[in-house]
Design a protein around this motif. Structure first.
Motif, mmCIF file in Angstrom:
data_model
loop_
_atom_site.group_PDB
_atom_site.id
_atom_site.type_symbol
_atom_site.label_atom_id
_atom_site.label_comp_id
_atom_site.label_asym_id
_atom_site.label_seq_id
_atom_site.Cartn_x
_atom_site.Cartn_y
_atom_site.Cartn_z
ATOM 1 N N CYS A 1 0.830 -1.208 0.000
ATOM 2 C CA CYS A 1 0.000 0.000 0.000
ATOM 3 C C CYS A 1 0.864 1.257 0.000
ATOM 4 O O CYS A 1 0.594 2.203 -0.750
ATOM 5 C CB CYS A 1 -0.927 0.016 1.216
ATOM 6 N N LEU A 2 1.895 1.252 0.833
ATOM 7 C CA LEU A 2 2.776 2.411 0.901
ATOM 8 C C LEU A 2 3.524 2.622 -0.418
ATOM 9 O O LEU A 2 3.697 3.754 -0.868
ATOM 10 C CB LEU A 2 3.760 2.268 2.064
ATOM 11 N N SER A 3 3.937 1.536 -1.054
ATOM 12 C CA SER A 3 4.669 1.668 -2.324
ATOM 13 C C SER A 3 3.755 2.114 -3.465
ATOM 14 O O SER A 3 4.227 2.680 -4.444
ATOM 15 C CB SER A 3 5.354 0.352 -2.684
ATOM 16 N N GLU A 4 2.460 1.876 -3.310
ATOM 17 C CA GLU A 4 1.489 2.303 -4.327
ATOM 18 C C GLU A 4 1.087 3.767 -4.149
ATOM 19 O O GLU A 4 0.238 4.261 -4.873
ATOM 20 C CB GLU A 4 0.241 1.420 -4.265
ATOM 21 N N GLY A 5 1.664 4.424 -3.157
ATOM 22 C CA GLY A 5 1.399 5.844 -2.980
ATOM 23 C C GLY A 5 0.391 6.174 -1.909
ATOM 24 O O GLY A 5 -0.007 7.323 -1.764
ATOM 25 N N HIS A 6 -0.054 5.201 -1.158
ATOM 26 C CA HIS A 6 -0.995 5.453 -0.067
ATOM 27 C C HIS A 6 -0.226 5.883 1.171
ATOM 28 O O HIS A 6 -0.216 5.208 2.188
ATOM 29 C CB HIS A 6 -1.832 4.199 0.240
ATOM 30 N N GLN A 7 0.439 7.023 1.056
ATOM 31 C CA GLN A 7 1.261 7.522 2.150
ATOM 32 C C GLN A 7 0.351 8.037 3.261
ATOM 33 O O GLN A 7 -0.414 8.972 3.063
ATOM 34 C CB GLN A 7 2.194 8.630 1.674
ATOM 35 N N ASP A 8 0.410 7.400 4.386
ATOM 36 C CA ASP A 8 -0.419 7.773 5.529
ATOM 37 C C ASP A 8 0.391 7.473 6.781
ATOM 38 O O ASP A 8 0.995 6.405 6.897
ATOM 39 C CB ASP A 8 -1.708 6.939 5.503
ATOM 40 N N VAL A 9 0.393 8.401 7.704
ATOM 41 C CA VAL A 9 1.178 8.225 8.920
ATOM 42 C C VAL A 9 0.702 7.000 9.693
ATOM 43 O O VAL A 9 1.503 6.297 10.314
ATOM 44 C CB VAL A 9 1.151 9.507 9.787
ATOM 45 N N HIS A 10 -0.587 6.694 9.628
ATOM 46 C CA HIS A 10 -1.104 5.533 10.342
ATOM 47 C C HIS A 10 -0.611 4.222 9.714
ATOM 48 O O HIS A 10 -0.280 3.276 10.430
ATOM 49 C CB HIS A 10 -2.633 5.557 10.400
ATOM 50 N N LEU A 11 -0.558 4.176 8.396
ATOM 51 C CA LEU A 11 -0.028 2.983 7.713
ATOM 52 C C LEU A 11 1.456 2.818 8.024
ATOM 53 O O LEU A 11 1.914 1.697 8.279
ATOM 54 C CB LEU A 11 -0.224 3.081 6.200
ATOM 55 N N GLU A 12 2.194 3.914 7.997
ATOM 56 C CA GLU A 12 3.630 3.851 8.297
ATOM 57 C C GLU A 12 3.869 3.405 9.733
ATOM 58 O O GLU A 12 4.750 2.589 10.001
ATOM 59 C CB GLU A 12 4.276 5.211 8.035
ATOM 60 N N THR A 13 3.071 3.920 10.653
ATOM 61 C CA THR A 13 3.196 3.541 12.058
ATOM 62 C C THR A 13 2.849 2.068 12.253
ATOM 63 O O THR A 13 3.541 1.346 12.984
ATOM 64 C CB THR A 13 2.289 4.419 12.941
ATOM 65 N N ALA A 14 1.788 1.625 11.586
ATOM 66 C CA ALA A 14 1.387 0.217 11.687
ATOM 67 C C ALA A 14 2.477 -0.694 11.138
ATOM 68 O O ALA A 14 2.811 -1.722 11.739
ATOM 69 C CB ALA A 14 0.071 -0.013 10.948
ATOM 70 N N ALA A 15 3.045 -0.323 9.989
ATOM 71 C CA ALA A 15 4.110 -1.133 9.393
ATOM 72 C C ALA A 15 5.321 -1.201 10.319
ATOM 73 O O ALA A 15 5.903 -2.284 10.511
ATOM 74 C CB ALA A 15 4.510 -0.559 8.032
ATOM 75 N N ALA A 16 5.684 -0.095 10.923
ATOM 76 C CA ALA A 16 6.834 -0.080 11.832
ATOM 77 C C ALA A 16 6.546 -0.929 13.066
ATOM 78 O O ALA A 16 7.418 -1.673 13.536
ATOM 79 C CB ALA A 16 7.169 1.349 12.242
ATOM 80 N N GLY A 17 5.327 -0.853 13.576
ATOM 81 C CA GLY A 17 4.957 -1.651 14.746
ATOM 82 C C GLY A 17 4.957 -3.132 14.455
ATOM 83 O O GLY A 17 5.440 -3.943 15.262
ATOM 84 N N ILE A 18 4.413 -3.501 13.307
ATOM 85 C CA ILE A 18 4.397 -4.916 12.923
ATOM 86 C C ILE A 18 5.814 -5.423 12.719
ATOM 87 O O ILE A 18 6.155 -6.532 13.140
ATOM 88 C CB ILE A 18 3.520 -5.139 11.669
ATOM 89 N N ASP A 19 6.654 -4.609 12.077
ATOM 90 C CA ASP A 19 8.043 -4.993 11.862
ATOM 91 C C ASP A 19 8.756 -5.222 13.194
ATOM 92 O O ASP A 19 9.488 -6.207 13.363
ATOM 93 C CB ASP A 19 8.761 -3.917 11.044
ATOM 94 N N ALA A 20 8.520 -4.341 14.156
ATOM 95 C CA ALA A 20 9.130 -4.495 15.480
ATOM 96 C C ALA A 20 8.601 -5.747 16.179
ATOM 97 O O ALA A 20 9.362 -6.464 16.833
ATOM 98 C CB ALA A 20 8.860 -3.251 16.332
ATOM 99 N N ALA A 21 7.304 -6.028 16.029
ATOM 100 C CA ALA A 21 6.718 -7.225 16.648
ATOM 101 C C ALA A 21 7.326 -8.489 16.050
ATOM 102 O O ALA A 21 7.645 -9.439 16.773
ATOM 103 C CB ALA A 21 5.200 -7.226 16.461
ATOM 104 N N ILE A 22 7.510 -8.498 14.741
ATOM 105 C CA ILE A 22 8.124 -9.657 14.076
ATOM 106 C C ILE A 22 9.546 -9.864 14.597
ATOM 107 O O ILE A 22 9.934 -10.991 14.925
ATOM 108 C CB ILE A 22 8.119 -9.470 12.541
#
Length: 64
Positions: free
Chosen positions: A34-55
């Motif tokens: 989604c982010l690479s398709e241009g759906h730049q949103d602080v909530h998406l970025e935050t979610a991705a960072a959180g999931i990455d940290a959880a993994i």
């Protein structure tokens, strides 16, 4: 201190955690798409960072 158990088979707990990691990786991939398709949103970025940290945290726990 917990007694140390040496086992070669993963426990139910480890299997569940590995399944959770697999689902998180799939969700992270979707968010990154989604982010690479241009759906730049602080909530998406935050979610991705959180999931990455959880993994990362779960993988460290599983390999310890």
């Amino acid at each position: 201190m917990h007694p140390t158990t040496i086992t070669t088979r993963p426990t139910n707990h480890q299997r569940r955690l590995k399944a959770i990691v697999q689902r998180l990786v799939i969700e992270l991939g979707y968010l990154e798409h989604c982010l690479s398709e241009g759906h730049q949103d602080v909530h998406l970025e935050t979610a991705a960072a959180g999931i990455d940290a959880a993994i990362d945290g779960l993988n460290e726990h599983l390999t310890a």
